[in-house]
Design a protein around this motif. Sequence first.
Motif, PDB file in Angstrom:
ATOM      1  N   GLY A  84       0.807  -1.214   0.000  1.00  0.00           N
ATOM      2  CA  GLY A  84       0.000   0.000   0.000  1.00  0.00           C
ATOM      3  C   GLY A  84       0.841   1.265   0.000  1.00  0.00           C
ATOM      4  O   GLY A  84       0.386   2.310  -0.451  1.00  0.00           O
ATOM      5  N   LYS A 108      -3.284  -2.046  -4.669  1.00  0.00           N
ATOM      6  CA  LYS A 108      -3.623  -1.514  -3.355  1.00  0.00           C
ATOM      7  C   LYS A 108      -2.759  -0.318  -2.965  1.00  0.00           C
ATOM      8  O   LYS A 108      -2.863   0.182  -1.847  1.00  0.00           O
ATOM      9  CB  LYS A 108      -3.498  -2.611  -2.300  1.00  0.00           C
ATOM     10  CG  LYS A 108      -4.496  -3.738  -2.488  1.00  0.00           C
ATOM     11  CD  LYS A 108      -4.431  -4.747  -1.367  1.00  0.00           C
ATOM     12  CE  LYS A 108      -5.482  -5.842  -1.556  1.00  0.00           C
ATOM     13  NZ  LYS A 108      -5.456  -6.840  -0.452  1.00  0.00           N
ATOM     14  N   ARG A 166      -1.539   3.122  -2.100  1.00  0.00           N
ATOM     15  CA  ARG A 166      -2.185   4.358  -1.662  1.00  0.00           C
ATOM     16  C   ARG A 166      -1.205   5.521  -1.631  1.00  0.00           C
ATOM     17  O   ARG A 166      -1.602   6.671  -1.701  1.00  0.00           O
ATOM     18  CB  ARG A 166      -2.803   4.153  -0.279  1.00  0.00           C
ATOM     19  CG  ARG A 166      -3.784   3.000  -0.237  1.00  0.00           C
ATOM     20  CD  ARG A 166      -4.175   2.663   1.187  1.00  0.00           C
ATOM     21  NE  ARG A 166      -5.089   3.654   1.719  1.00  0.00           N
ATOM     22  CZ  ARG A 166      -5.149   3.978   3.008  1.00  0.00           C
ATOM     23  NH1 ARG A 166      -4.317   3.433   3.856  1.00  0.00           N
ATOM     24  NH2 ARG A 166      -6.022   4.866   3.439  1.00  0.00           N
ATOM     25  N   ASP A 207      -7.101   3.662  -5.682  1.00  0.00           N
ATOM     26  CA  ASP A 207      -7.188   4.113  -4.291  1.00  0.00           C
ATOM     27  C   ASP A 207      -6.041   5.009  -3.871  1.00  0.00           C
ATOM     28  O   ASP A 207      -5.900   5.334  -2.694  1.00  0.00           O
ATOM     29  CB  ASP A 207      -7.221   2.903  -3.350  1.00  0.00           C
ATOM     30  CG  ASP A 207      -8.506   2.112  -3.471  1.00  0.00           C
ATOM     31  OD1 ASP A 207      -9.520   2.705  -3.884  1.00  0.00           O
ATOM     32  OD2 ASP A 207      -8.503   0.909  -3.159  1.00  0.00           O
ATOM     33  N   ILE A 208      -5.219   5.435  -4.802  1.00  0.00           N
ATOM     34  CA  ILE A 208      -4.017   6.181  -4.438  1.00  0.00           C
ATOM     35  C   ILE A 208      -4.380   7.549  -3.861  1.00  0.00           C
ATOM     36  O   ILE A 208      -5.285   8.238  -4.335  1.00  0.00           O
ATOM     37  CB  ILE A 208      -3.076   6.306  -5.652  1.00  0.00           C
ATOM     38  CG1 ILE A 208      -1.651   6.539  -5.205  1.00  0.00           C
ATOM     39  CG2 ILE A 208      -3.543   7.364  -6.621  1.00  0.00           C
ATOM     40  CD1 ILE A 208      -0.615   6.181  -6.236  1.00  0.00           C
ATOM     41  N   ILE A 209      -3.682   7.917  -2.781  1.00  0.00           N
ATOM     42  CA  ILE A 209      -3.948   9.160  -2.064  1.00  0.00           C
ATOM     43  C   ILE A 209      -2.815  10.159  -2.254  1.00  0.00           C
ATOM     44  O   ILE A 209      -3.044  11.360  -2.336  1.00  0.00           O
ATOM     45  CB  ILE A 209      -4.150   8.871  -0.558  1.00  0.00           C
ATOM     46  CG1 ILE A 209      -5.328   7.928  -0.343  1.00  0.00           C
ATOM     47  CG2 ILE A 209      -4.367  10.164   0.221  1.00  0.00           C
ATOM     48  CD1 ILE A 209      -5.483   7.466   1.096  1.00  0.00           C
ATOM     49  N   LYS A 211      -9.554   9.712  -4.965  1.00  0.00           N
ATOM     50  CA  LYS A 211      -9.105   9.796  -3.573  1.00  0.00           C
ATOM     51  C   LYS A 211      -7.808  10.571  -3.413  1.00  0.00           C
ATOM     52  O   LYS A 211      -7.304  10.731  -2.301  1.00  0.00           O
ATOM     53  CB  LYS A 211      -8.931   8.387  -2.991  1.00  0.00           C
ATOM     54  CG  LYS A 211     -10.221   7.576  -2.959  1.00  0.00           C
ATOM     55  CD  LYS A 211      -9.991   6.196  -2.370  1.00  0.00           C
ATOM     56  CE  LYS A 211     -11.286   5.382  -2.372  1.00  0.00           C
ATOM     57  NZ  LYS A 211     -11.083   4.025  -1.811  1.00  0.00           N
ATOM     58  N   ILE A 235      -3.516   9.144   7.667  1.00  0.00           N
ATOM     59  CA  ILE A 235      -3.629   8.097   6.662  1.00  0.00           C
ATOM     60  C   ILE A 235      -3.114   6.840   7.343  1.00  0.00           C
ATOM     61  O   ILE A 235      -1.917   6.604   7.436  1.00  0.00           O
ATOM     62  CB  ILE A 235      -2.833   8.438   5.394  1.00  0.00           C
ATOM     63  CG1 ILE A 235      -3.378   9.726   4.775  1.00  0.00           C
ATOM     64  CG2 ILE A 235      -2.915   7.308   4.385  1.00  0.00           C
ATOM     65  CD1 ILE A 235      -2.627  10.185   3.544  1.00  0.00           C
ATOM     66  N   SER A 244      -2.877   2.781   8.087  1.00  0.00           N
ATOM     67  CA  SER A 244      -2.938   1.482   7.436  1.00  0.00           C
ATOM     68  C   SER A 244      -2.745   0.387   8.472  1.00  0.00           C
ATOM     69  O   SER A 244      -2.167   0.594   9.534  1.00  0.00           O
ATOM     70  CB  SER A 244      -1.871   1.364   6.340  1.00  0.00           C
ATOM     71  OG  SER A 244      -2.212   2.173   5.244  1.00  0.00           O
ATOM     72  N   SER A 303      -5.382  -3.287   3.995  1.00  0.00           N
ATOM     73  CA  SER A 303      -5.138  -1.859   4.163  1.00  0.00           C
ATOM     74  C   SER A 303      -6.470  -1.176   4.309  1.00  0.00           C
ATOM     75  O   SER A 303      -7.393  -1.448   3.577  1.00  0.00           O
ATOM     76  CB  SER A 303      -4.392  -1.295   2.949  1.00  0.00           C
ATOM     77  OG  SER A 303      -3.084  -1.794   2.879  1.00  0.00           O
TER      78      SER A 303
END
Length: 937
Positions: free
Chosen positions: A607, A629, A631, A654-656, A678, A713, A715, A936
């Motif tokens: 992640g 996955k 992020r 889903d990457i932030i 996101k 953030i 995890s 995650s």
Amino acid sequence: MSVVEKFIQQLVVFDIFVMLSVNCVVVFSSRVGDENVKCLHTEKEALLTFKRELLDVDGRLSSWGNEGFSQDCCSWRGVSCDNQTGNVIGLDLRGPSGPNASVAIAPLTGKISPALQELKQLKYLDISYNRISGGIPDFFASLSKLEYLNLSCVGDEFTTIPINLGNLSSLNTLDLSYNGFLSVNNLEWILHLRQLRYLAIGYVNNLNNSVYTWLFNLSNLTHLDLSGNALYGSFPDAFWNMKSLQHLDLSRNALGGGFPRCLGSSSNLKLFRLSANNLDGQLPEIMRNLSCVSGSLEYLNLEENHIGGSLTDNVANFASLRELRLGRNKLNEYFPGVVGKLPSLVILDLSWNRIEGSVPDLSLLSSLRELYLSHNQLTGLTESFGRLSKLEKLYLDFNQLEGTISAAHLFNLSQLRELDLSYNAQLHIRVSSDWIPPFQLDLIRFAHCKLGPEFPNWLLNQKNISELDFSASGILGDVPSWFWDQLPRVSFLNLSYNDIAGNIPDLSNKMSDLLCIDLATNKFSGPVPQIPTGVVTIDLSSNMFSGTISFICDNFDYLGYLDLSDNRLSGELPQCWTLRTIVHLNLGNNNFFGKIPNSIGSLQTMGMLHLQNNHLSGELPRSLANCKKLRVIDVGSNNLSGKIPAWIGNNISDIIIIILRSNRFSGSIPSSICQLTKLQILDLSDNKISGTIPKCINNLAAMTEEESIMQQIKSWYFQVNDEGDVTINASYDETAVLTWKGRQFEYSSILGMVKSIDLSSNNLVGEIPIEITSLVGLHGLNLSRNNLTGNIPLRIGQMRALNFLDLNRNDLTGEIPAGLSQLSHLGVLNLSYNNLSGRIPLGEQLLTFDNRSYIGNDGLCGRPLTEACSLEELPQDPSLIDEDEFITEEFYISMGISFLSAFLVVSALILNKRWTYGPLRYLEVNNVTSHSAILSS
């Protein structure tokens, strides 16, 4: 097994034995009597038919009819017979029951065969904790001799309970708990079970207050478990009329309000659990209302409610009380000395309250074995602790303890196994170098205490340590050579945030049980040590380790977190990335060179990927598209080149956080990035990116929301065994280094609140798209040092969250939009070196910036510049100004934004501080493991 579990087990076993008849006791005893009596042929065949309907992975029923085993079914595993008639009277097929199961076995799966009807004399049936399909069969009602029936946690296909179970008139024990798909709409049939003494229907579906209608007519119940359901309202006082009750569990419901006073003195209640409800009121009143059970009550659990006040003298009336749990409430004032008047007390839990002052003399609690006072506001201790000779667990962490812990505080604690004094920053632990502790500890936590500067030599006497946390405890110098040989059983080791130096030997054999190791932020040097392959967490960051990381090629079965950042590691990244369970990988701030290997794309659970500040070259490998996955990806400050790959948006949704700054990326910004709904942080600065800013940028949904849905953030990574039981549950706050206002800061505990775009120092052309003004949640926008043209978008004033705006060194023209003066949070503004013209808009916010924000725009005039404006450029009569140009609705809204909100967000963003001390702070370690699953959040 803990003292609580033993105590509850004793109560339950006592209840069961009282309830069961003399014949049923035969179920628990060995078969004695006439050696020639064997099981009946029809019943033997029934058992074999029953077996054929089940899948038995671990061979639990291998003795049933198989060659090499007895053919007498009375000797088969789990089968009990009447020693006179040979009839089968008991089947004990209980499966694995949670993480504390003594043996790791697989549950039985399949259906319950109707052949069981042939067991006419069956009195005891336990098939709990298996995976049975098909629901509760109707034919159970024909087992008329049944006295004990346990169907707890047996699957997910149950619908309703057959009402003909009411025909089991001999039944005295019924357990249907932990069946979330079992719908309990009507319990009228239960009124026919006149012999029922033990009833457990906790954690089922659709069980609410209607259950009271039938339960209050069961006056002979001794054990009642209704935990984990949907009961609400006040605690019904009708429970006090159930005089036979010895065990009442109403935990994890929604019961609220006060607490009714019980009347009379004939109650026999021994165990009363109301934890995790919504109870309020004051504790002294609650204890008075429980006065009718003061003579019998042995276990009281009211934790996780909203109870205030403090313990008063009336608690001394509960002379039989062995366990008192009041944690996670709102108890305040000073520590109640009255608890010292409970001579039978074995466990006392007052943690997570607001209790102040010093801990009084508790030496009269001669039976006390466990004391939990964590997360309060306690300031002092007395040496009376040293006289608690039976104490096994002592938790004083997260208080405000001051002064010194010496040998006198601990001199008689010969039974102590767990000691937690962590997060008491002013607490000194001072014992002589030759002190020999009276105890053998399993768990030692002194994090954030004053333990150093010397390494504690008294550890030489400790042989059983499984968890050791000396993080941020002021230890200096080299670790003694004996230390690494002293912890053969350790599973959790945390020495982070000290000033410890030296080389670390090969740990793969010395610490074979190691699950988590955190040595971050010290001065360890030499090569990265070999670590047992069963480890789950490795944090060796911020040290002076050197050499390569070839150990990555070892077969780490469960590794979820690996942080080797901020060291002196070098060489090419290995090709053999086999970390199939990794969630967090941080190799940043080292000296790695060469290409990122394609095999890194095999880390499909990953992640977080941090490779920043190295000397990596080449393109981002296409295989990273398999890491769906992801992020966070940070590869900033390397020598990477090529185009920004489109798969970042097409394959990873889903990457932030994306940080690609200070590389050699070229080409245009792919429109696929707009699919990242996101995304909160995008940093492509200091590259060779050309083309225009995509107009679809307004599709970055997370940036269009002014409120953040998360502060951190966070995890998680988990490890589970064969039965699906979580044995390690670890969380951590993700970190990222961001460029903010021209400086770099590391964010962790507030990272989820930050929203920014940095496209500076590239070759972008064209106009700033008006769509960018839809990103009203942005705190920072940096488009400086490009070749952008056109006007600053007029609607920029609606980006009310902006704290940092930098558009300098472009070719922007036109006037500065009046809406800029509406940005009340704006702390940094740089419009310098463009071709802007006209008067700088009026407004107190813009007047807070000096002329450096505007220089290099020859056409600008007005304060704070020295160039005065001509009459033509002076503002018109305010009454003639178009309200849409200046005094807009957004202006009024922005002026109403809370100062407190601005302070919290803006001030937090400039903190250059790492707020957490590594992932191990949030770790829970249970039993030995076999399989791993990584998730995650």
